[in-house]
Design a protein around this motif. Sequence first.
Motif, PDB file in Angstrom:
ATOM      1  N   UNK A 129      12.711 -14.232   0.264  1.00 36.45           N
ATOM      2  CA  UNK A 129      13.475 -13.575  -0.949  1.00 36.45           C
ATOM      3  C   UNK A 129      13.184 -13.795  -2.136  1.00 36.45           C
ATOM      4  N   UNK A 130      12.324 -14.727  -2.429  1.00 34.19           N
ATOM      5  CA  UNK A 130      11.458 -14.928  -4.036  1.00 34.19           C
ATOM      6  C   UNK A 130      10.472 -13.837  -3.986  1.00 34.19           C
ATOM      7  N   UNK A 131       9.967 -13.227  -2.893  1.00 36.89           N
ATOM      8  CA  UNK A 131       8.957 -12.235  -3.093  1.00 36.89           C
ATOM      9  C   UNK A 131       9.494 -11.023  -3.128  1.00 36.89           C
ATOM     10  N   UNK A 132      10.707 -10.783  -2.368  1.00 35.86           N
ATOM     11  CA  UNK A 132      11.257  -9.497  -2.600  1.00 35.86           C
ATOM     12  C   UNK A 132      11.781  -9.420  -4.052  1.00 35.86           C
ATOM     13  N   UNK A 180       2.609  -8.195  -3.200  1.00 34.76           N
ATOM     14  CA  UNK A 180       2.759  -7.397  -1.838  1.00 34.76           C
ATOM     15  C   UNK A 180       2.277  -8.266  -0.800  1.00 34.76           C
ATOM     16  N   UNK A 181       0.925  -8.673  -0.929  1.00 34.48           N
ATOM     17  CA  UNK A 181       0.497  -9.352   0.108  1.00 34.48           C
ATOM     18  C   UNK A 181       1.148 -10.448   0.246  1.00 34.48           C
ATOM     19  N   UNK A 206       9.013  -3.387   2.902  1.00 34.40           N
ATOM     20  CA  UNK A 206       8.488  -3.364   1.479  1.00 34.40           C
ATOM     21  C   UNK A 206       8.462  -1.907   1.004  1.00 34.40           C
ATOM     22  N   UNK A 207       8.187  -1.116   1.730  1.00 36.69           N
ATOM     23  CA  UNK A 207       8.188   0.678   1.607  1.00 36.69           C
ATOM     24  C   UNK A 207       9.763   0.992   1.181  1.00 36.69           C
ATOM     25  N   UNK A 208      10.677   0.164   1.944  1.00 40.54           N
ATOM     26  CA  UNK A 208      11.903   0.467   1.906  1.00 40.54           C
ATOM     27  C   UNK A 208      12.443  -0.114   0.532  1.00 40.54           C
ATOM     28  N   UNK A 209      11.675  -1.182   0.006  1.00 44.75           N
ATOM     29  CA  UNK A 209      12.179  -1.538  -1.200  1.00 44.75           C
ATOM     30  C   UNK A 209      11.739  -0.690  -2.359  1.00 44.75           C
ATOM     31  N   UNK A 210      10.507  -0.415  -2.232  1.00 44.20           N
ATOM     32  CA  UNK A 210       9.983   0.404  -3.374  1.00 44.20           C
ATOM     33  C   UNK A 210      10.683   1.705  -3.241  1.00 44.20           C
ATOM     34  N   UNK A 211      10.863   2.499  -2.139  1.00 48.82           N
ATOM     35  CA  UNK A 211      11.718   3.725  -2.356  1.00 48.82           C
ATOM     36  C   UNK A 211      13.111   3.302  -2.840  1.00 48.82           C
ATOM     37  N   UNK A 212      13.779   2.397  -2.672  1.00 45.28           N
ATOM     38  CA  UNK A 212      15.122   1.914  -3.228  1.00 45.28           C
ATOM     39  C   UNK A 212      14.948   1.868  -4.594  1.00 45.28           C
ATOM     40  N   UNK A 213      14.053   1.323  -5.078  1.00 46.37           N
ATOM     41  CA  UNK A 213      13.762   1.046  -6.565  1.00 46.37           C
ATOM     42  C   UNK A 213      13.399   2.483  -7.303  1.00 46.37           C
ATOM     43  N   UNK A 214      12.985   3.480  -6.570  1.00 46.71           N
ATOM     44  CA  UNK A 214      12.963   4.801  -7.365  1.00 46.71           C
ATOM     45  C   UNK A 214      14.196   5.052  -8.122  1.00 46.71           C
ATOM     46  N   UNK A 215      15.424   4.833  -7.420  1.00 48.05           N
ATOM     47  CA  UNK A 215      16.663   5.103  -8.020  1.00 48.05           C
ATOM     48  C   UNK A 215      17.196   4.087  -9.043  1.00 48.05           C
ATOM     49  N   UNK A 216      16.447   3.178  -9.270  1.00 50.50           N
ATOM     50  CA  UNK A 216      17.155   1.970 -10.177  1.00 50.50           C
ATOM     51  C   UNK A 216      15.911   1.871 -11.203  1.00 50.50           C
TER      52      UNK A 216
END
Length: 109
Positions: free
Chosen positions: A44-47, A66-67, A79-89
């Motif tokens: 969770x800290x990493x995310x 990321x590593x 992690x790819x999903x997190x980065x995609x999600x962040x595109x909107x925020x």
Amino acid sequence: MTSEHTEPSGAQKMLGDFAPALVGYTDDVLFGQVWEGRELSPRDRSLVTVASLVTSGSTEQLRYHLTLARENGASEQELIAVLTHLAFYAGWPRAMSAMTVAKQLFRAS
């Protein structure tokens, strides 16, 4: 640091002779106290950290985190999903820059 022989931290290697106080805070407070807290899991800290780096546009630190996120249990797909999600925020350019870093990292391994 203790008197035992230990490998210098990444911060020590990068900035130890230039900014020793910042290195001390990084090693002792950030990674020593904050990252070792029990309230959040390392995953969770990493995310949270990856999200923060993306939203602030701090791609210089993103490769390391990321590593670390993968070492802490986050999958490449998560992690790819997190980065995609962040595109909107965080904004499209920041997400695209972060995804470029992720692609270089994930496809190199």
